[in-house]
Design an enzyme around this catalytic site. Structure first.
Site, mmCIF file in Angstrom:
data_model
loop_
_atom_site.group_PDB
_atom_site.id
_atom_site.type_symbol
_atom_site.label_atom_id
_atom_site.label_comp_id
_atom_site.label_asym_id
_atom_site.label_seq_id
_atom_site.Cartn_x
_atom_site.Cartn_y
_atom_site.Cartn_z
ATOM 1 C CG HIS A 78 -0.232 0.206 2.507
ATOM 2 N ND1 HIS A 78 -0.219 1.605 2.993
ATOM 3 C CD2 HIS A 78 0.391 -0.472 3.372
ATOM 4 C CE1 HIS A 78 0.388 1.515 4.376
ATOM 5 N NE2 HIS A 78 0.775 0.246 4.558
ATOM 6 C CB CYS A 79 1.098 4.346 -1.739
ATOM 7 S SG CYS A 79 -0.395 4.562 -2.538
ATOM 8 C CB ALA A 80 0.053 8.309 1.103
#
Length: 472
Positions: A25-27
């Site tokens: 995942h990212c932000a």
């Protein structure tokens, strides 16, 4: 466990855990890398509760959640039972062939860079804000530079930025499916007081150039890139019985000298040239370049290129002391998206829940996270993106002409990272300029979007009246 039901449905429509080969995942996005696209139901994924939208990339689906993505990621791991080590190597060659045009490589590169830098962002934001607070305390509140308070605050900042090669080494090695600790190991070596900036070193009689690796980016990336190929070689040829001990030993024996003698200095020189190039760009055509870049930034985010250009900002801060491009255009663009989303929210009359949701998206965008607003409110109203662009161009002109810069490099530029614009001596001139640019970005994008929305509504009503008259 807020995202349990969502995770169950996502797992079902992604083709089950057997169709996954990497989960991250990212932000704001849950990134699911799949083996077979035939098993992925993108339309069904879009309709799941708590899913703001999806982005389809080469070999992966990005499920947009918002700022709570880490919670959703953990729930997805629990629901799916996904374990990276059980699927290492899965999907290699299994993914259906795609036509490899330019956008294929753009998406691949953007996705790769995002997984390296996004896990580091919380530390960078914290460190940057702490540095700004320290400078304010010293310059305006009488705190002694040598006091324990100032020293501790500076240590927090240094922990975030000085050891950047350690963090990048870890995340890059993890993304390349090596032992993450080996990448961190190489990064720790580079920033070691025995290596970084030390004169007179040699290895087997070969002189090692003097390089300060603190806060550097390219040297560790080049080093871990070399480590990937060396690791694969030893993985293939070292017997299984002694691989656990000998592979990391032989890998470091090969990688460390090459990195210190060649790759590290090359990366440093490239970083310096990047800094010089960025400075010349903004000095010569900043008034033209910044409004264009700010207007294009939302689409860079959509393609993942905002993460791909983060090294430019890091290199600028490391080489010239500030970033005149990456953080500035992100700051302007994110505020414009927030202003446009708020314009959309205030134009909704009859649906209070939808109005409140889009308003929250707008506030989140003002704080630096734009995906919920962009995919949940704006992309289905493409005309209002003209309002976003008008705000970005207006604010970008002011920022470019008057030379707005950021003294700290970190992800998610927005109102919460406004302190990044305080200069290293605690001066407020650049911060005041940032405030003017921010007001201009929000107000112009809001007003322009409201005008566009009102005209769209007027045209819609006019067309409806015409249709009724024709029927009569």
């Amino acid at each position: 466990m807020k995202y349990v039901n969502m995770s169950k449905q996502v797992l079902e429509h992604i083709g089950g855990v057997e169709n996954l080969n990497h989960v991250e995942h990212c932000a704001t996005r849950l990134r699911l890398h799949y083996n077979s696209k035939k098993l992925v139901n993108e339309e069904a994924l879009k309709g799941i509760e708590n899913v703001v939208g999806i982005v389809s990339k080469a070999g992966q689906v990005q499920v947009i959640i918002g700022p709570n993505v880490n919670e959703a990621y953990n729930d997805f791991l629990d629901v799916s039972g996904w374990k990276e080590e059980q699927h290492s190597g899965a999907g290699s060659g299994a993914e259906e062939p795609e036509e490899k045009k330019a956008m294929y490589y753009v998406n691949k590169f953007g996705s790769f860079m995002a997984t390296i830098f996004m896990p580091i962002v919380p530390a960078l934001i914290t460190g940057g804000i702490i540095l700004a607070l320290r400078n304010l305390l010293i310059n305006y509140f009488g705190v002694d530079m040598e006091s324990g308070t100032a020293v501790i605050l500076n240590a927090i900042f240094s922990a975030a930025f000085t050891f950047l090669p350690v963090y990048i080494g870890f995340t890059m090695a993890k993304r390349l499916k090596m032992e993450p600790i080996m990448g961190a190991f190489l990064g720790a070596l580079l920033v070691s007081s025995n290596i970084s900036g030390v004169e007179g070193l040699d290895f087997l009689g070969i002189s090692i150039p003097v390089v300060d690796y603190s806060s550097s980016v390219l040297p560790i990336m080049l080093g871990v890139g070399l480590m990937y190929f060396v690791d694969k070689f030893f993985q293939k040829y070292i017997p299984e019985t002694v691989k656990y001990f000998l592979k990391p030993l032989f890998t470091m024996i090969v990688v460390v000298p090459i990195t210190l003698i060649a790759l590290g200095p090359i990366g440093t020189v490239l970083s310096d040239y990047v800094g010089i190039g960025v400075t010349n760009l903004m000095d010569n055509i900043g008034g033209v370049a910044m409004p264009i870049l700010a207007a294009l930034y939302p689409y860079m985010v959509m393609l993942g290129l905002d993460k791909a250009i983060m090294p430019i900002g890091f290199n600028s801060v490391a080489s010239i002391g500030y970033d005149p491009v990456v953080m500035v255009m992100g700051f302007i663009s994110n505020l414009c998206i927030g202003g446009t989303a708020l314009a959309v929210a205030t134009s909704i009359k009859n649906d209070k829940s939808k109005k409140g949701m889009i308003a929250s998206f707008g506030v989140t965008a003002l704080c630096g996270v734009t995906e919920p607003a962009f995919y949940g409110a704006l992309i289905m109203r493409p005309k209002v993106l003209i309002g976003t662009a008008i705000g970005a161009v207006s604010a970008g002109l002011v920022a470019g002409i008057f030379g707005l810069v950021s003294y700290v490099m970190g992800g998610c530029p927005g109102l919460l990272t406004a302190l990044f614009f305080i200069d290293n001596d605690g001066g407020f001139g650049n911060l005041i300029l940032a405030g003017i640019v921010a007001i201009l970005a929000i107000v112009v994008s809001f007003v322009a979007s409201k005008i566009i929305l009102s005209k769209t509504e007027t045209n819609k009503n006019s067309n409806s009246e015409t249709e009724i008259k024709e029927v009569i």
